[in-house]
Design a protein around this motif. Structure first.
Motif, PDB file in Angstrom:
ATOM      1  N   ASP A   1     -17.668  -9.859  22.105  1.00 55.54           N
ATOM      2  CA  ASP A   1     -17.689 -10.800  23.261  1.00 55.54           C
ATOM      3  C   ASP A   1     -17.150 -12.008  24.097  1.00 55.54           C
ATOM      4  O   ASP A   1     -17.341 -13.278  24.879  1.00 55.54           O
ATOM      5  CB  ASP A   1     -18.428 -12.037  22.464  1.00 55.54           C
ATOM      6  N   GLY A   2     -15.681 -11.378  23.806  1.00 61.06           N
ATOM      7  CA  GLY A   2     -14.631 -11.666  24.848  1.00 61.06           C
ATOM      8  C   GLY A   2     -13.888 -12.456  23.999  1.00 61.06           C
ATOM      9  O   GLY A   2     -12.823 -13.196  24.937  1.00 61.06           O
ATOM     10  N   HIS A   3     -13.644 -13.217  22.953  1.00 61.62           N
ATOM     11  CA  HIS A   3     -13.176 -14.510  22.474  1.00 61.62           C
ATOM     12  C   HIS A   3     -12.096 -13.950  20.988  1.00 61.62           C
ATOM     13  O   HIS A   3     -11.612 -14.611  20.687  1.00 61.62           O
ATOM     14  CB  HIS A   3     -14.585 -15.583  21.658  1.00 61.62           C
ATOM     15  N   THR A   4     -12.101 -12.300  21.438  1.00 62.13           N
ATOM     16  CA  THR A   4     -10.975 -12.025  20.144  1.00 62.13           C
ATOM     17  C   THR A   4     -10.419 -10.762  21.170  1.00 62.13           C
ATOM     18  O   THR A   4     -11.295  -9.904  21.843  1.00 62.13           O
ATOM     19  CB  THR A   4     -11.278 -11.517  19.044  1.00 62.13           C
TER      20      THR A   4
ATOM     21  N   PRO B   1     -12.366 -21.615  21.927  1.00 63.05           N
ATOM     22  CA  PRO B   1     -10.912 -21.100  22.543  1.00 63.05           C
ATOM     23  C   PRO B   1     -11.193 -18.929  22.029  1.00 63.05           C
ATOM     24  O   PRO B   1     -11.844 -18.866  21.686  1.00 63.05           O
ATOM     25  CB  PRO B   1     -10.612 -21.610  21.092  1.00 63.05           C
ATOM     26  N   VAL B   2      -9.775 -18.692  22.690  1.00 61.98           N
ATOM     27  CA  VAL B   2      -9.967 -16.979  22.958  1.00 61.98           C
ATOM     28  C   VAL B   2      -8.935 -16.877  21.743  1.00 61.98           C
ATOM     29  O   VAL B   2      -8.111 -17.313  21.690  1.00 61.98           O
ATOM     30  CB  VAL B   2      -9.830 -16.331  24.252  1.00 61.98           C
ATOM     31  N   ARG B   3      -9.365 -15.968  20.866  1.00 58.29           N
ATOM     32  CA  ARG B   3      -8.085 -15.686  19.664  1.00 58.29           C
ATOM     33  C   ARG B   3      -7.725 -14.568  20.179  1.00 58.29           C
ATOM     34  O   ARG B   3      -8.631 -13.516  21.049  1.00 58.29           O
ATOM     35  CB  ARG B   3      -8.573 -15.620  18.321  1.00 58.29           C
ATOM     36  N   VAL B   4      -5.824 -14.804  20.196  1.00 57.72           N
ATOM     37  CA  VAL B   4      -5.542 -13.777  20.987  1.00 57.72           C
ATOM     38  C   VAL B   4      -4.761 -12.661  18.889  1.00 57.72           C
ATOM     39  O   VAL B   4      -3.595 -13.667  19.079  1.00 57.72           O
ATOM     40  CB  VAL B   4      -5.194 -13.772  21.921  1.00 57.72           C
TER      41      VAL B   4
END
Length: 318
Positions: free
Chosen positions: A84-87, A29-32
């Protein structure tokens, strides 16, 4: 050794060096991070986008509120995350361009981020509750002249663009308002509707519904021209204060160093989403006007330029 065999053997030996395996993204999952409380424009825009991003990439895009210090708390957390694109970070003018001038302990700068997508810009509204005696921005200015610091104004925090717009108005009129910062737009609006705070200087998006319903009275907007969703409401500029022009822009970013391929893929999905009729209609309702599909380098230059523009306003206001 025959030539063809030497070529095949050479290619096989070279392959592991020439082709390096890239980890799949997103692998979780990506955290925004939303640096304001839920319910504001940043939150609404990102939830629209997260639905489309989840469909495109097959992983949840979780919007996580991290409010505080005019949006600088959550913005700083995003700057310090792994690239890494996940935050990711949904943010706006205040934390990126105003907070670094107003707050000495800010650890990030415009260069601390990878800029991914520009969502657009919206004006600031000066609004009061329906029961207020102030019918126009001129009434409001006259009351502020008569009562130094007797007129309070709320918004999404110290260093937000609403805060700066209020200070612009102070400088233009030669008055002193009482600034009351909140953690987000919903809290600021609640304080105005209850009568605890006299007025709002805040981005129109989170308050448009209350203006339409009549619980809030919009006195003026800080846009250069009247806006389409409220054509009868004048601008501050046309009301006799030409220097009071400001827009709050919203963009998606992440920590510096996110691989360009990931940033490009996210940008493509977001730009396609903004062409959907339902998304465009919601953006229009928030008062968001397109600022174009800027590249990452163009967004960085834009943020640097806006920082230079707002710094003297903040310093002049003390």
């Amino acid at each position: 050794m025959p030539l063809s065999r030497r070529l095949i053997l050479g290619s096989a030996l070279a392959a592991p060096v020439a082709v390096s395996a890239q980890p799949a993204w997103p692998s979780r999952p990506v955290r925004v991070i939303n640096p304001y409380s839920p319910g504001g424009t940043t939150d609404v825009v990102m939830r629209l986008m997260s639905e489309r991003l989840e469909r495109a990439f097959g992983q949840p895009f979780v919007v996580e509120a991290r409010p505080g210090a005019g949006g600088s708390v959550g913005t700083a957390q995003a700057a310090q995350a792994a690239p890494d694109g996940h935050t990711l970070l949904i943010t706006n003018t205040g934390p990126l361009t105003v907070a670094p001038t107003l707050m000495a302990n800010i650890t990030y700068r415009p260069e601390s981020f990878t800029y991914i997508t520009m969502f657009g810009g919206a004006p600031i509204v000066c609004a009061v509750r329906a029961q207020s005696p102030y019918q126009t921005i001129q009434d409001y200015a006259a009351a502020a002249r008569a009562r130094p610091e007797g007129i309070s104004f709320g918004n999404s925090g110290a260093g937000s663009i609403g805060h700066l717009a209020g200070m612009l108005f102070e400088q233009a009129v030669g008055v002193k308002l009482l600034h009351v910062p909140f953690r987000g737009a919903p809290e600021a609006q609640a304080a105005v509707l209850s009568g605890d705070v006299t007025s709002l200087w805040d981005t129109i998006g989170a308050h448009a519904g209350s203006v339409r319903q009549g619980s809030l009275r919009a006195l003026a907007f800080t846009s250069a021209e009247r806006i389409g969703i409220f054509p009868s409401v004048p601008t501050v500029r046309e009301s006799g204060f030409p220097s009071v022009v400001a827009n709050n822009w919203f963009l998606l970013a992440g920590p510096a160093g996110i691989p360009p391929a990931i940033a490009t893929r996210i940008n493509e999905v977001c730009q396609a989403a903004m062409q959907e009729a339902v998304v465009r209609e919601r953006m229009d309702a928030l008062g968001l006007a397109s600022l174009g599909n800027m590249t990452g380098a163009q967004m960085l230059a834009f943020v640097v330029e806006e920082t230079a523009r707002w710094a003297p306003v903040a310093r002049a206001a003390g």
